[in-house]
Design a protein around this motif. Structure first.
Motif, PDB file in Angstrom:
ATOM      1  N   ARG A  89       0.829  -1.206   0.000  1.00  0.00           N
ATOM      2  CA  ARG A  89       0.000   0.000   0.000  1.00  0.00           C
ATOM      3  C   ARG A  89       0.868   1.262   0.000  1.00  0.00           C
ATOM      4  NH1 ARG A  89      -5.420   0.320   2.659  1.00  0.00           N
ATOM      5  NH2 ARG A  89      -6.076   2.429   2.189  1.00  0.00           N
ATOM      6  N   GLU A  90       1.924   1.261   0.825  1.00  0.00           N
ATOM      7  CA  GLU A  90       2.835   2.411   0.876  1.00  0.00           C
ATOM      8  C   GLU A  90       3.572   2.584  -0.447  1.00  0.00           C
ATOM      9  OE1 GLU A  90       4.031   2.419   5.612  1.00  0.00           O
ATOM     10  OE2 GLU A  90       4.930   0.912   4.284  1.00  0.00           O
ATOM     11  N   LEU A  91       3.984   1.480  -1.069  1.00  0.00           N
ATOM     12  CA  LEU A  91       4.669   1.566  -2.361  1.00  0.00           C
ATOM     13  C   LEU A  91       3.727   2.076  -3.446  1.00  0.00           C
ATOM     14  CD1 LEU A  91       6.849  -1.678  -2.300  1.00  0.00           C
ATOM     15  CD2 LEU A  91       7.643   0.701  -2.122  1.00  0.00           C
ATOM     16  N   THR A  92       2.478   1.658  -3.406  1.00  0.00           N
ATOM     17  CA  THR A  92       1.491   2.152  -4.371  1.00  0.00           C
ATOM     18  C   THR A  92       1.323   3.660  -4.228  1.00  0.00           C
ATOM     19  OG1 THR A  92       0.326   0.040  -4.424  1.00  0.00           O
ATOM     20  CG2 THR A  92      -0.930   1.997  -5.099  1.00  0.00           C
ATOM     21  N   ARG A  93       1.190   4.124  -3.003  1.00  0.00           N
ATOM     22  CA  ARG A  93       1.044   5.566  -2.738  1.00  0.00           C
ATOM     23  C   ARG A  93       2.299   6.320  -3.199  1.00  0.00           C
ATOM     24  NH1 ARG A  93       0.359   5.550   2.629  1.00  0.00           N
ATOM     25  NH2 ARG A  93      -1.737   4.761   2.318  1.00  0.00           N
ATOM     26  N   TYR A  94       3.461   5.762  -2.919  1.00  0.00           N
ATOM     27  CA  TYR A  94       4.728   6.368  -3.333  1.00  0.00           C
ATOM     28  C   TYR A  94       4.773   6.509  -4.854  1.00  0.00           C
ATOM     29  CZ  TYR A  94       9.633   6.106  -4.782  1.00  0.00           C
ATOM     30  OH  TYR A  94      10.826   6.307  -5.417  1.00  0.00           O
ATOM     31  N   ARG A  95       4.468   5.434  -5.576  1.00  0.00           N
ATOM     32  CA  ARG A  95       4.498   5.486  -7.045  1.00  0.00           C
ATOM     33  C   ARG A  95       3.484   6.490  -7.574  1.00  0.00           C
ATOM     34  NH1 ARG A  95       4.904  -0.224  -6.258  1.00  0.00           N
ATOM     35  NH2 ARG A  95       2.649  -0.385  -6.573  1.00  0.00           N
ATOM     36  N   ARG A  96       2.291   6.489  -6.998  1.00  0.00           N
ATOM     37  CA  ARG A  96       1.223   7.380  -7.452  1.00  0.00           C
ATOM     38  C   ARG A  96       1.545   8.847  -7.225  1.00  0.00           C
ATOM     39  NH1 ARG A  96      -3.506   7.067  -3.671  1.00  0.00           N
ATOM     40  NH2 ARG A  96      -2.226   8.640  -2.656  1.00  0.00           N
ATOM     41  N   ASP A  97       2.130   9.157  -6.061  1.00  0.00           N
ATOM     42  CA  ASP A  97       2.302  10.552  -5.663  1.00  0.00           C
ATOM     43  C   ASP A  97       3.646  11.177  -6.022  1.00  0.00           C
ATOM     44  OD1 ASP A  97      -0.239  10.364  -4.606  1.00  0.00           O
ATOM     45  OD2 ASP A  97       0.436  10.164  -2.532  1.00  0.00           O
ATOM     46  N   TYR A  98       4.672  10.364  -6.241  1.00  0.00           N
ATOM     47  CA  TYR A  98       6.011  10.933  -6.398  1.00  0.00           C
ATOM     48  C   TYR A  98       6.755  10.567  -7.682  1.00  0.00           C
ATOM     49  CZ  TYR A  98       5.433  11.808  -1.409  1.00  0.00           C
ATOM     50  OH  TYR A  98       4.966  12.230  -0.201  1.00  0.00           O
TER      51      TYR A  98
END
Length: 186
Positions: A89-98
């Motif tokens: 979940r954190e990696l998904t958010r990282y890829r999506r946002d940064y």
């Protein structure tokens, strides 16, 4: 593998930092060592080019920095985010946002038009309600970036109707549409 070229900018704190990074794949009974003890620090504003033979680990390193893959051992950080220990979940958010990605093989969605492909990261970033509320601004952002890569005349074309160079420019436009803080191009 070492960066072939770097243009140093503000050296306050690294954007990316790896220590002892390794990645080993298994192909049957054989271990393939794609990365062996990679230590790098990349700073804000830096432009880094990695050169190496096919199979030397360039794509593997980019996939790990982009949160698409995890190292076998070692540390990898993006600012204060521990990518090696992050949850899916954190990696998904990282890829999506940064992160903006430009892949070797484009990865455009064949059923979407050029415009839809370019704005797809912006569509994903928002909830359905927020997307519907902001769709005009999202479309304008897509049109703006498509203009910059010289593809305004191909807005309604699907990937199968684009040349290889046009698909590459579409992939670049898609990677920049969400205004990522880091761009990884393979």
């Amino acid at each position: 593998m070492e960066p072939a070229m770097a243009c140093h900018a503000d050296r306050t704190a690294p954007v990316f930092q790896t220590k002892g990074l390794t990645k080993t794949y298994r192909q049957g009974d054989v271990e393939v060592h794609a990365l062996r003890g990679v230590d790098i620090s990349l700073y804000p504003g830096e432009l880094v080019v990695m050169l190496g033979a096919s199979g030397s680990g360039k794509s593997t390193l980019l996939n790990i920095l982009g949160g698409l893959d995890v190292p076998t051992t070692g540390e990898v950080r993006y600012q204060d985010i521990d990518l090696a220990g992050a949850s899916d979940r954190e990696l998904t958010r990282y890829r999506r946002d940064y992160v903006g990605f430009v892949f070797q093989f484009y990865h455009l969605l064949p059923e979407l038009t050029l415009l839809e492909n370019v704005i797809s990261p912006l569509m994903i970033r928002h909830s359905l309600f927020n997307f519907l509320r902001e769709r005009k601004e999202i479309r304008e952002r897509g049109l703006e970036i498509i203009e910059k890569v010289g593809l305004s005349h191909r807005l309604k074309h699907k990937p199968s109707e684009l040349s290889g160079g046009e698909m590459q420019r579409a992939a670049i436009a898609r990677s920049l549409a969400a205004k990522p803080t880091v761009l990884l191009a393979d």
